[in-house]
Design a protein around this motif. Structure first.
Motif, PDB file in Angstrom:
ATOM      1  N   SER A 260       2.363   7.690 -10.069  1.00  0.00           N
ATOM      2  CA  SER A 260       2.450   6.245  -9.845  1.00  0.00           C
ATOM      3  C   SER A 260       1.133   5.538 -10.185  1.00  0.00           C
ATOM      4  CB  SER A 260       2.825   5.975  -8.391  1.00  0.00           C
ATOM      5  OG  SER A 260       3.024   4.596  -8.202  1.00  0.00           O
ATOM      6  N   PRO A 262      -1.309   2.022  -8.745  1.00  0.00           N
ATOM      7  CA  PRO A 262      -1.410   0.932  -7.765  1.00  0.00           C
ATOM      8  C   PRO A 262      -0.829  -0.349  -8.382  1.00  0.00           C
ATOM      9  CG  PRO A 262      -3.533   2.034  -8.068  1.00  0.00           C
ATOM     10  CD  PRO A 262      -2.622   2.559  -9.128  1.00  0.00           C
ATOM     11  N   MET A 263      -0.203  -1.195  -7.567  1.00  0.00           N
ATOM     12  CA  MET A 263       0.400  -2.427  -8.095  1.00  0.00           C
ATOM     13  C   MET A 263      -0.657  -3.353  -8.708  1.00  0.00           C
ATOM     14  SD  MET A 263       3.554  -2.143  -8.138  1.00  0.00           S
ATOM     15  CE  MET A 263       3.955  -3.776  -8.747  1.00  0.00           C
ATOM     16  N   THR A 264      -1.914  -3.246  -8.242  1.00  0.00           N
ATOM     17  CA  THR A 264      -2.974  -4.072  -8.862  1.00  0.00           C
ATOM     18  C   THR A 264      -3.126  -3.701 -10.346  1.00  0.00           C
ATOM     19  OG1 THR A 264      -4.514  -2.433  -8.009  1.00  0.00           O
ATOM     20  CG2 THR A 264      -4.387  -4.522  -6.803  1.00  0.00           C
ATOM     21  N   GLN A 300       1.101   8.798  -4.817  1.00  0.00           N
ATOM     22  CA  GLN A 300       0.354   7.642  -4.319  1.00  0.00           C
ATOM     23  C   GLN A 300      -0.813   8.131  -3.456  1.00  0.00           C
ATOM     24  OE1 GLN A 300       3.564   8.111  -4.322  1.00  0.00           O
ATOM     25  NE2 GLN A 300       4.670   6.241  -4.843  1.00  0.00           N
ATOM     26  N   GLN A 304      -2.875   1.038  -0.149  1.00  0.00           N
ATOM     27  CA  GLN A 304      -2.415  -0.169  -0.866  1.00  0.00           C
ATOM     28  C   GLN A 304      -1.056   0.060  -1.544  1.00  0.00           C
ATOM     29  OE1 GLN A 304      -4.350   2.119  -2.304  1.00  0.00           O
ATOM     30  NE2 GLN A 304      -5.502   1.269  -4.017  1.00  0.00           N
ATOM     31  N   PRO A 305      -0.345  -1.036  -1.940  1.00  0.00           N
ATOM     32  CA  PRO A 305       0.988  -0.852  -2.552  1.00  0.00           C
ATOM     33  C   PRO A 305       0.916  -0.175  -3.925  1.00  0.00           C
ATOM     34  CG  PRO A 305       0.546  -3.184  -2.052  1.00  0.00           C
ATOM     35  CD  PRO A 305      -0.714  -2.449  -1.807  1.00  0.00           C
ATOM     36  N   TRP A 306       1.817   0.763  -4.169  1.00  0.00           N
ATOM     37  CA  TRP A 306       1.926   1.479  -5.449  1.00  0.00           C
ATOM     38  C   TRP A 306       3.323   1.248  -6.013  1.00  0.00           C
ATOM     39  CZ3 TRP A 306      -1.413   5.610  -7.612  1.00  0.00           C
ATOM     40  CH2 TRP A 306      -2.652   5.710  -6.971  1.00  0.00           C
ATOM     41  N   GLY A 308       6.946   1.912  -7.134  1.00  0.00           N
ATOM     42  CA  GLY A 308       7.978   2.799  -6.607  1.00  0.00           C
ATOM     43  C   GLY A 308       9.227   2.743  -7.454  1.00  0.00           C
ATOM     44  N   GLN A 310       9.309   5.931  -4.653  1.00  0.00           N
ATOM     45  CA  GLN A 310       8.590   7.201  -4.556  1.00  0.00           C
ATOM     46  C   GLN A 310       9.542   8.369  -4.783  1.00  0.00           C
ATOM     47  OE1 GLN A 310       6.055   7.959  -1.255  1.00  0.00           O
ATOM     48  NE2 GLN A 310       5.318   5.857  -1.140  1.00  0.00           N
TER      49      GLN A 310
END
Ligand SMILES: C=CC1=C(C)c2cc3[nH]c(cc4nc(cc5[nH]c(cc1n2)c(C)c5CCC(=O)O)C(CCC(=O)O)=C4C)c(C)c3C=C
Ligand code: FES
Ligand SMILES: [Fe+2]
Length: 420
Positions: A260, A262-264, A300, A304-306, A308, A310
């Motif tokens: 995955s 990170p969403m950033t 992950q 912090q948000p990753w 998905g 998952q």
């Protein structure tokens, strides 16, 4: 579509200086997809043949992994101190060092459980040596091909690889051609991008300004839908599907699993999610959409948000819905490592309660079909006279990292670097 681009977009590095390639037209597809026909006749090995432009250094780029449990701490330290992977600002080295020391005992235990270390070095060296043997036969004009490995977080590091190049007669005023060949099929700025930024850094430190006698670098930066890669995945999937009784086979769900992000990183505009999806779709096309499938994301780290869904959760949720025949396919890495041998085998499958029906497809490792694919990619690149894919010159829309700007200018050439 017959969109054609003049090769004025593309450039070739000669002794470190960017010069325009001879005028011919190249479709972007040719540059990115490397779809050379496969039936290459194999002439005998011609080492140092008269007229050869070799030797050519074939440099495999990858993240690497600790070969022993004792190397885990240094591996994690380099990883958490990499601002291209995990940006932690001005305190990067300090915070990176703190997080890695705290994480070391847990990760050491995981490497101990998979035999005491990561097999990435063994496989990378094997794959490169075997690929170079094939290249010596199918590309005598660039022979001999010499294998090198440059890892981002484990030995052999980029600096070590560069010094080896010098020892072997490349650079140091003598020039020579080197191909940086990423071993991540799909491009992410946090993986291939980080390795290229590191290579560019050592290039500047050890060779100074580009000029006559410096190494002539070009890059194979992505190959998500190369037919040899796609065929190898598809044939491994077919082998695993054959383990299910015939009446259940076409109802097994294929769960492609990639590391995955990170969403950033995703929201910055990283190309990796789209390229992973391209590999998955190409493999499914090659399988004639024989089974239902999904793409999910694993490994992950931190709170912090990753991206998905998952992988482990997806397996649990399908099992809860009554779907127990599940085939896991690691799709974003070319050899075994902690995330296949520990996370998928021991955690996801081991803890599923259905080790007889949840199966994992074997990794590419030493598969001869895969080694042929690597040789085909390299041969196409060697023949193409281009520095990198057209795509590589473009920064992410949200990129604020000056290292990306500089390394893209170097590898893609100033005239092909967009939005820098
Ligand atoms: C395509 C593959 C990978 C992407 C994308 C990727 C992004 C990424 N990874 C981390 C953090 C960690 N990764 C770790 C190990 C690890 N990562 C990959 C691949 C990708 N990572 C592999 C193959 C491995 C294992 C190496 C081996 O076993 O040889 C680790 C260390 C293990 C752990 O502590 O859990 C960390 C940490 C981030 C933050 C990230 C994207 C920004
Ligand atoms: S983060 Fe993608 S180009 Fe810099
Ligand atoms: Fe990772």
């Amino acid at each position: 579509m017959a969109a054609r681009h003049s090769v004025a977009h593309l450039s070739r590095r000669v002794s470190g200086a960017v010069v325009p390639s001879p005028l011919r037209t190249v479709r972007p597809k040719d540059v990115i997809a490397h779809t050379r026909a496969f039936a290459t006749p194999v002439p005998p090995v011609t080492q140092n043949a008269a007229g050869s432009k070799g030797p050519t250094a074939m440099v495999f780029l990858n993240m690497g992994g600790p070969s022993t449990v004792d190397e885990v701490e240094d591996f994690l330290k380099r990883l958490f101190q990499d601002g291209d992977l995990i940006p932690l600002g001005r305190l990067q080295n300090y915070i990176g060092s703190f997080i890695s020391s705290r994480r070391t005992p847990k990760i050491q235990k995981q490497y101990a459980e998979i035999g005491g270390g990561s097999p990435i070095r063994k496989w990378s060296e094997y794959q490169n040596v075997e690929m170079c043997k094939i290249l010596d036969r199918i590309s005598p004009e660039t022979a001999p091909h010499k294998p090198y490995v440059a890892f981002r977080y484990a030995n052999p590091l980029t600096e070590e690889m560069y010094n080896k190049l010098f020892e072997d007669g490349f650079g140091n005023g003598k020039g020579g051609r080197a191909i940086a060949f990423t071993q991540y099929p799909q491009y992410s700025c946090s993986t291939t991008g980080s390795s290229l930024n590191e290579l560019w850094k050592w290039r500047q430190r050890l060779e100074g300004k580009a000029g006559p006698g410096t190494i002539d670098w070009s890059v194979i930066d992505r190959w998500p839908v190369h037919p040899g890669l796609v065929n190898t995945f598809a044939s491994n999937i077919e082998k695993t599907l054959a383990e299910y009784p015939e009446e259940r086979r076409s109802k097994a769900v294929l769960l492609f699993s990639a590391h995955s992000l990170p969403m950033t990183v995703v929201n910055r505009g990283d190309p990796y999610p789209a390229e992973v999806a391209a590999t998955v779709y190409a493999v499914m096309q090659r399988l004639n959409f024989s089974n239902p499938y999904r793409l999910c994301w694993q490994s992950q780290v931190g709170p912090q948000p990753w991206l998905g869904p998952q992988t482990q959760t997806s397996v649990e949720e399908y099992i809860a819905k009554g779907q127990k025949d599940l085939v896991l396919i690691p799709i974003a890495f070319t050899s075994d490592h902690i995330e296949t041998l520990f996370e998928l085998d021991k955690e996801v499958i081991g803890e599923s309660g259905h080790t007889d029906t949840v199966k994992r497809v074997e990794s590419l490792n030493g598969n001869p079909m895969f080694i042929d694919a690597l040789a085909d990619l390299a041969k196409t690149h060697l023949d193409s006279n281009i520095t990198c894919s057209y795509q590589m010159g473009l920064r992410c829309p949200g990129c604020k990292n000056e290292r990306c700007a500089e390394s893209k200018k170097f590898f893609a050439g100033v005239q092909n670097s967009l939005a820098v």
